[in-house]
Design an enzyme around this catalytic site. Sequence first.
Site, PDB file in Angstrom:
ATOM      1  N   HIS A  89      44.995  47.077  48.370  1.00  0.00           N
ATOM      2  CA  HIS A  89      44.346  46.239  47.354  1.00  0.00           C
ATOM      3  C   HIS A  89      45.371  45.433  46.552  1.00  0.00           C
ATOM      4  CE1 HIS A  89      41.183  45.195  44.365  1.00  0.00           C
ATOM      5  NE2 HIS A  89      42.237  45.154  43.567  1.00  0.00           N
ATOM      6  N   GLU A  90      46.375  46.092  46.044  1.00  0.00           N
ATOM      7  CA  GLU A  90      47.337  45.376  45.194  1.00  0.00           C
ATOM      8  C   GLU A  90      48.075  44.307  45.981  1.00  0.00           C
ATOM      9  OE1 GLU A  90      46.731  45.733  42.283  1.00  0.00           O
ATOM     10  OE2 GLU A  90      45.594  47.575  42.503  1.00  0.00           O
ATOM     11  N   HIS A 150      46.232  41.118  46.492  1.00  0.00           N
ATOM     12  CA  HIS A 150      46.301  40.202  45.346  1.00  0.00           C
ATOM     13  C   HIS A 150      47.431  39.181  45.462  1.00  0.00           C
ATOM     14  CE1 HIS A 150      43.212  41.473  42.614  1.00  0.00           C
ATOM     15  NE2 HIS A 150      43.623  42.718  42.560  1.00  0.00           N
ATOM     16  N   GLU A 194      39.477  39.528  41.944  1.00  0.00           N
ATOM     17  CA  GLU A 194      38.995  40.855  42.354  1.00  0.00           C
ATOM     18  C   GLU A 194      37.987  40.822  43.499  1.00  0.00           C
ATOM     19  OE1 GLU A 194      40.683  43.187  41.614  1.00  0.00           O
ATOM     20  OE2 GLU A 194      41.722  42.494  39.818  1.00  0.00           O
ATOM     21  N   TYR A 199      34.284  43.557  41.540  1.00  0.00           N
ATOM     22  CA  TYR A 199      34.981  44.211  42.657  1.00  0.00           C
ATOM     23  C   TYR A 199      34.060  44.309  43.879  1.00  0.00           C
ATOM     24  CZ  TYR A 199      38.628  45.243  39.281  1.00  0.00           C
ATOM     25  OH  TYR A 199      39.611  45.114  38.353  1.00  0.00           O
TER      26      TYR A 199
HETATM   27 ZN   LIG Z   1      42.429  44.172  41.824  1.00  0.00          ZN
END
Ligand SMILES: [Zn+2]
Length: 556
Positions: A342-343, A346, A365, A417
């Site tokens: 996830h990170e 980004h 997100e 999200y």
């Molecule tokens: Zn995030």
Amino acid sequence: MKKPLRTITYGLGLLFLTMLFITSGMAQHTKQTYSRQDSLRGSITPEREWWDLVYYHLDIEVKPKQKSIEGSNTIYYKVVKPGKVMQIDLQQPMKIQGFFQNGKELDFKKEGNAYFVTFETHQEVGDLHFLEVAYSGSPRISPNPPWEGGLTWEEDKKGKPFIANSNQGDGASLWWPCKDHMYDEPDSMLISVKVPDPLMNVSNGRLREIEKHNDGKSTYHWFVSNPIANYGVNLSIADYVHFSEMYQGEKGPLSLDYYVLKENLEKAKVQFRDVPRLMRAFEHWFGPYPFYEDGFKLIEVPYLGMEHQSAVTYGNGYSNGYKGKDFSETGWGLTFDYIIIHEAGHEWFANNITYKDIADMWIHESFTTYSESLFLDYHYGVLAGNEYLQGARRIIRNDGPIIGDYGVNQRGSGDMYFKGANILHTLRQWIDNDEKWRGILRKMNKVFYHQTVTTVEIETFLAEESGLDLQAFFDQYLRTEKVPIFQYYWKDNKLYYRWENTIANFAMPLKINQSEKTYWIDPELGWKSTEKLAANVAIEVDPNFYIYTQQIQAIK
Ligand SMILES: [Zn+2]
């Protein structure tokens, strides 16, 4: 040591905060009244608007024993409009000692967390100037990192300091003075951090130099050669051990550097194998990693994680899932380390394409959460990604619009999200051409490369590229919390159907499965009928559409 300025014109930014809002139980979208401080923090004030950030040199010493920071930030800026008073933000209890330009100390006024500096020299449009801001203090200790920002001062197992920052939303001005609004980013930045030996500091970009002092301290100079958002600026201090590998990516060799506590080295060498895996999947779907010049780093920190640009932080305990949990409860969520995937996602949606206003945080997100399913899609097939997103609907709340309030530093519902991811997945079904969809995602990362953007820009882009009229679709899903309901009944051997619970002009075609065949229909707000389908034989709406389905009694 001022370094040569780079002139890349766009700014951009960062992120990860992720799941956070969903699991932390924070109330995130209560309607509220806003204060003057909210507007000073969240809007492009006249004292921000007349100058454009070019470069920051953040030059500080971090003192672990005192839990304090002191130093300066030198702000290079270009005058783009007539102006004389500049807004710089720094949050209490940090204090600014003084503002200096051309060797002179300048007058300033303070209003809460905003400082207003008055220049003595004429600020000619087109000119480049710099302003040095000297400051110090003990920054707020994060009450709940990374959801509530500040510094975290922990220790490793040997009792050595283990320090990190997290400040998305609350703002980087929690610990350093800056233009704390997302619309503007410096084109590049030098981050110089002095720490006691043997600690090291890891920030963003590339380590340019380690300057040894004769007082048992060293300064780590990190240069970021790309635009960077305030909240993405990273400070990670520990007695780290470093290992690395080279990844052969779309733009050539990319260095992957890892910094972890010594006690976790062996675990990290196994767990961080997810990094080349994600690079393969995300470069396929989104195009080249957006910061080859700055490399990619994964850095262990004493909190869950954050998408600091080119310096993603990690604290997921070296286990798969989200702290060992699978949001989807399908099992797919345990095939990867949630925080790593996830990170790092980004880097494309947050650091490459960055919101101008946190009200549009869904751009970070929704796309990044959606990237988790594309990671699965790439490595395990399309059904894996589909099941993951459908499973994760269990934590959607539909408690408020995904877009927040503009100009007051207010984010929307935590549904940005997994509901956001499901909205994008629904759009993919509508487009019904996965190669076209992939082309759109890749082009999006090119068109908005290193830029700050608004929701409207993203909506316009997606509509143009898909060739679809998406305005009502986005209005429904981003600006209301209502989930469209597909209502139907059988009568006289025909299927009658319509949309319910929608805004006035909502329209979206729908894919219906019946007896192993697939049909597209075009529900509208008024009842329609079709004889395409076999009468009274059970139908199933394609479960990849995020809608509700309701069979009702035949209307006479
Ligand atoms: Zn995030």
